[in-house]
Design an enzyme around this catalytic site. Structure first.
Site, PDB file in Angstrom:
ATOM      1  CB  THR A 259      -0.857   0.060   1.084  1.00 60.42           C
ATOM      2  OG1 THR A 259      -0.085  -0.120   2.534  1.00 60.42           O
ATOM      3  CG2 THR A 259      -1.999  -1.014   1.029  1.00 60.42           C
TER       4      THR A 259
ATOM      5  NE  ARG B 143     -10.439  -9.905   2.788  1.00 60.55           N
ATOM      6  CZ  ARG B 143      -9.362 -10.636   1.830  1.00 60.55           C
ATOM      7  NH1 ARG B 143      -8.311 -10.104   1.787  1.00 60.55           N
ATOM      8  NH2 ARG B 143     -10.093 -11.388   0.737  1.00 60.55           N
TER       9      ARG B 143
ATOM     10  CD  GLN C 270      -1.915 -13.717   1.680  1.00 61.74           C
ATOM     11  OE1 GLN C 270      -3.007 -14.196   1.600  1.00 61.74           O
ATOM     12  NE2 GLN C 270      -1.405 -12.777   2.460  1.00 61.74           N
TER      13      GLN C 270
ATOM     14  CG  HIS D  61      -2.920 -15.528  -4.011  1.00 62.61           C
ATOM     15  ND1 HIS D  61      -3.320 -14.772  -3.039  1.00 62.61           N
ATOM     16  CD2 HIS D  61      -3.120 -16.871  -3.559  1.00 62.61           C
ATOM     17  CE1 HIS D  61      -3.710 -15.342  -2.092  1.00 62.61           C
ATOM     18  NE2 HIS D  61      -3.744 -16.636  -2.177  1.00 62.61           N
TER      19      HIS D  61
ATOM     20  CB  CYS E  47      -4.367 -17.761 -25.745  1.00 60.81           C
ATOM     21  SG  CYS E  47      -5.990 -17.998 -26.533  1.00 60.81           S
TER      22      CYS E  47
ATOM     23  CB  CYS F 132      -4.121 -20.766 -29.566  1.00 60.67           C
ATOM     24  SG  CYS F 132      -3.499 -19.309 -29.040  1.00 60.67           S
TER      25      CYS F 132
ATOM     26  CB  SER G 108      -6.698  -9.355   6.549  1.00 63.60           C
ATOM     27  OG  SER G 108      -6.825 -10.289   5.372  1.00 63.60           O
TER      28      SER G 108
ATOM     29  CG  ASN H 242      -1.372  -6.708   9.482  1.00 66.03           C
ATOM     30  OD1 ASN H 242      -1.213  -6.458   8.055  1.00 66.03           O
ATOM     31  ND2 ASN H 242      -2.939  -6.689   9.723  1.00 66.03           N
TER      32      ASN H 242
HETATM   33  N1  APR Z   1       1.627  -1.314   6.849  1.00 63.86           N
HETATM   34  C1  APR Z   1       1.310  -2.251   7.546  1.00 63.86           C
HETATM   35  N2  APR Z   1       0.058  -3.071   7.299  1.00 63.86           N
HETATM   36  C2  APR Z   1      -0.747  -2.426   6.284  1.00 63.86           C
HETATM   37  C3  APR Z   1      -0.399  -1.404   5.732  1.00 63.86           C
HETATM   38  C4  APR Z   1       0.750  -0.682   5.814  1.00 63.86           C
HETATM   39  N3  APR Z   1       1.076   0.394   5.179  1.00 63.86           N
HETATM   40  N4  APR Z   1      -1.495  -1.106   4.635  1.00 63.86           N
HETATM   41  C5  APR Z   1      -2.438  -2.197   4.954  1.00 63.86           C
HETATM   42  N5  APR Z   1      -1.785  -3.013   6.050  1.00 63.86           N
HETATM   43  C6  APR Z   1      -2.591  -4.231   6.717  1.00 63.86           C
HETATM   44  C7  APR Z   1      -4.097  -4.001   6.848  1.00 63.86           C
HETATM   45  O1  APR Z   1      -4.412  -3.713   7.920  1.00 63.86           O
HETATM   46  C8  APR Z   1      -4.601  -5.382   6.493  1.00 63.86           C
HETATM   47  O2  APR Z   1      -4.832  -6.217   7.662  1.00 63.86           O
HETATM   48  O3  APR Z   1      -2.523  -4.909   5.407  1.00 63.86           O
HETATM   49  C9  APR Z   1      -3.656  -6.033   5.621  1.00 63.86           C
HETATM   50  C10 APR Z   1      -4.008  -6.269   4.265  1.00 63.86           C
HETATM   51  O4  APR Z   1      -5.027  -7.376   4.078  1.00 63.86           O
HETATM   52  P1  APR Z   1      -6.007  -7.563   3.030  1.00 63.86           P
HETATM   53  O5  APR Z   1      -6.448  -6.437   2.299  1.00 63.86           O
HETATM   54  O6  APR Z   1      -6.970  -8.677   3.280  1.00 63.86           O
HETATM   55  O7  APR Z   1      -4.889  -8.382   2.159  1.00 63.86           O
HETATM   56  P2  APR Z   1      -4.315 -10.000   1.990  1.00 63.86           P
HETATM   57  O8  APR Z   1      -4.105 -10.186   3.466  1.00 63.86           O
HETATM   58  O9  APR Z   1      -3.035  -9.704   1.132  1.00 63.86           O
HETATM   59  O10 APR Z   1      -5.448 -10.446   1.186  1.00 63.86           O
HETATM   60  C11 APR Z   1      -5.188 -11.983   0.872  1.00 63.86           C
HETATM   61  O11 APR Z   1      -7.157 -11.959  -0.486  1.00 63.86           O
HETATM   62  O12 APR Z   1      -8.687 -11.170  -1.803  1.00 63.86           O
HETATM   63  C12 APR Z   1      -7.503 -12.011  -1.774  1.00 63.86           C
HETATM   64  O13 APR Z   1      -6.209 -12.831  -3.515  1.00 63.86           O
HETATM   65  C13 APR Z   1      -6.575 -11.696  -2.648  1.00 63.86           C
HETATM   66  O14 APR Z   1      -4.127 -12.108  -2.082  1.00 63.86           O
HETATM   67  C14 APR Z   1      -5.316 -11.503  -1.580  1.00 63.86           C
HETATM   68  C15 APR Z   1      -5.836 -12.329  -0.516  1.00 63.86           C
END
Ligand code: APR
Length: 263
Positions: A35, A43, A109, A129, A137, A140, A204, A228
């Site tokens: 991010t 999420r 992921q 992932h 494709c 083909c 998450s 996190n």
């Molecule tokens: N620093 C620390 N933590 C962060 C930051 C940051 N800058 N930005 C976001 N987060 C945390 C959020 O608090 C959240 O708990 O990262 C976590 C991201 O969680 P998700 O958005 O659920 O992403 P992820 O865990 O990678 O999802 C797993 O879900 O939709 C599927 O295939 C998709 O690979 C993905 C999988």
């Protein structure tokens, strides 16, 4: 200095000490590690699943509907997967771990290839992932790089089609409903099980089977560290939980590792 700051400093020192004394460190990342490069996670508030319907990202929908394929392509465009996103300090810290000879693997992921771009050796990056670098494709079996596909696109928001046969082009990303790449999952499971330190960064931990890996690590005797912003279902199982920005925390941890290693 406030209590909270003191506590974070102590935790950062604790994780740095664990890294210095570890032999096999496995890092596990989710969208939260990217991010700070400008790619939204899924999420958090304003994340991808607040703007797109996850139901649209099943393999069935993708195959059945041209409209869904267009939406999917727009997500990848909007998700910044193609803009000039750059690795951020969190990715650089993980690459630094490898250069210190501490890293056994980066299990990710994410499909953004930012760990490789930050300097981690591709063979150490296990993409559970898949990734966006290649598209296949479905008719083909032609295989195209993302660059080729984008260069050949007339209308950027249209979902691309195979230039040989007009068939559906699917990125080598694992859709909901698809199996994870078997070899990659097997390797990740094995390395999680023999790790002596398992560091989760920016996930998450709610999507399986990826989210089993921290448990395998604990069962294998590893120390579990979670960096996190928000809480995760594994926090009670972890040895150290540091809440906050992945970029800032991981940079401070690596700085401490280098300082300790010098003594
Ligand atoms: N620093 C620390 N933590 C962060 C930051 C940051 N800058 N930005 C976001 N987060 C945390 C959020 O608090 C959240 O708990 O990262 C976590 C991201 O969680 P998700 O958005 O659920 O992403 P992820 O865990 O990678 O999802 C797993 O879900 O939709 C599927 O295939 C998709 O690979 C993905 C999988």
């Amino acid at each position: 200095m406030g209590e909270a700051m003191k506590e974070i400093n102590e935790k950062i020192y604790e994780v740095a000490r664990l890294i210095v004394h570890a032999n096999r460190v496995a890092v596990f990342t989710g969208a939260g590690v990217s991010t700070e490069s400008g790619i939204p996670d899924f999420r958090s508030p304003g994340g991808i699943w607040s703007r797109f319907d996850p139901e649209d990202f099943t393999i069935e929908r993708f195959l059945r509907s041209k409209e869904v394929r267009k939406k999917h392509w727009q997500l990848l465009l909007e998700g910044g997967f193609f803009d000039q996103v750059e690795p951020n300090p969190a990715h650089l810290a993980v690459a630094n771990l490898e250069s210190l000879g501490k890293l056994s693997c980066v299990i990710t992921q994410n499909i953004d290839s930012l760990h490789q771009r930050a300097g981690n050796s591709p063979e150490l990056v296990l993409e559970l992932h898949g990734n966006m670098r290649w598209l296949n494709c479905l008719s083909c079996r032609g295989r195209y790089s993302l660059e080729e596909v984008r260069a050949g696109q007339r209308e950027a928001t249209e979902a691309p089609a195979c230039e040989q046969c007009g068939g559906i082009l699917k990125p080598e990303v694992v859709f909901f409903g698809e199996a994870l790449p078997e070899h990659t999952l097997k390797k990740a499971t094995e390395l999680a099980g023999i790790a002596d330190l398992f560091i989760v960064i920016g996930s998450s931990l709610v999507v399986y089977p990826a989210a089993y890996l921290p448990m395998y690590a604990k069962e294998g005797g590893a120390k579990l560290v979670i960096v996190n912003r928000d809480e995760t279902p594994y926090d009670s199982l972890a040895d150290v939980v540091i809440s906050g920005s992945a970029g800032e925390i991981m940079t401070r941890i690596l700085r401490e590792v280098i300082a300790i290693s010098r003594h």
